[in-house]
Scaffold this active site. Structure first.
Site, PDB file in Angstrom:
ATOM      1  CB  SER A 180      -3.052 -11.219 -21.049  1.00 24.02           C
ATOM      2  OG  SER A 180      -4.365 -10.986 -20.575  1.00 24.02           O
ATOM      3  NE  ARG A 201      -0.868 -10.715 -43.847  1.00 24.64           N
ATOM      4  CZ  ARG A 201      -2.164 -10.696 -44.123  1.00 24.64           C
ATOM      5  NH1 ARG A 201      -2.621  -9.908 -45.068  1.00 24.64           N
ATOM      6  NH2 ARG A 201      -3.008 -11.488 -43.478  1.00 24.64           N
ATOM      7  NE  ARG A 225      -9.049  -7.061 -20.718  1.00 25.47           N
ATOM      8  CZ  ARG A 225      -8.711  -8.257 -21.163  1.00 25.47           C
ATOM      9  NH1 ARG A 225      -7.526  -8.448 -21.723  1.00 25.47           N
ATOM     10  NH2 ARG A 225      -9.543  -9.276 -21.052  1.00 25.47           N
TER      11      ARG A 225
END
Length: 242
Positions: free
Chosen positions: A102, A200, A172
């Site tokens: 994060s 995928r 950010r």
């Protein structure tokens, strides 16, 4: 091998795993209070039977943990799969974990996925999503240059905001998001991983996530050769390297 490079700066790393093809066999045979000490032809046939008949709970006794470094556009597609997988018919698997880095807490140098001039793709003719043929080199060169300039401006504004005292979680906002690399841990059962691969690795999945799925497959195949062969449609894989 526990590491696969993907795209320009990305990667998948196998951090840890628990179990083997033999684990699947013994999880199935515990119903009869039996256990194999080494994998036999009979055990391989059992794996084939379990996969063919949809008896997939034994495959959930094998766990894998990966570290992934990928652009946000790949991560969010991946994350939508993880959120839904426990509720999808036929998966029966809620044993997944996702922990992501994060920028509320870290201010490491941001990195971005920048397609080369030959990697830009056109809009498909008969679909509202996905991509078609490659764009011309001339057009691709212009788009790459414009993307680089856009990223550089965003990074400059981000760094200026930090210098002016803005907290990282707000600074950010200046960073161009979808191409920015992020890092996360993904832990899942072998059944869940195989379900992800079947989705995928399909030809209509976004090219970038196909490449990450191929990296996951390459890391798993040596560990679970029989289970992967039965649970994943390997014959349909046509993923080309970027």
């Amino acid at each position: 091998m526990s590491f696969e490079q993907v795209l320009d700066k990305g990667y998948v790393r196998l951090v840890n795993h628990m179990g083997s093809d033999l684990t699947i066999v013994n999880a199935a045979r515990v119903s009869y209070a039996k256990e194999s000490t080494s994998l036999s032809d009979r055990d391989v046939r059992l794996i084939q039977f379990l996969a063919r008949e949809g008896h997939t709970s034994p495959f959930r006794h094998v766990m894998l943990q990966f570290e992934v470094y990928a652009p946000l556009m790949v991560a969010r597609q991946w994350w939508k799969y993880v959120i839904g997988s426990g509720h999808m018919e036929g998966t029966g698997d809620c044993m997944e974990a996702w922990n992501e880095s994060s920028r509320r807490y870290i201010t490491e140098e941001p990195e971005f996925y920048i397609p080369h001039h030959h990697e830009w793709r056109s809009t498909p003719e008969n679909s509202k999503q996905g991509s078609g043929d490659p764009l011309s080199i001339e057009e691709g060169t212009k788009l790459t240059q414009e993307l680089v300039e856009y990223i550089e401006l965003g990074v400059q504004k981000y760094e200026e905001a930090l210098k002016r005292g803005a907290c990282a979680e707000q600074a950010r906002l200046f960073l161009p998001s979808y191409g920015m690399y992020i890092r996360w841990y993904w832990t899942a059962s072998l059944q869940s991983v195989c379900h992800f691969l079947n989705q995928r690795l399909m030809h209509d999945a976004q090219k970038e996530i196909q490449l990450y799925a191929k990296a996951i497959l390459n890391l798993c195949e040596p560990l679970f050769p029989h289970a992967l062969r039965e649970m994943v449609d390997l014959d349909s894989i046509t993923v080309e390297e970027a």
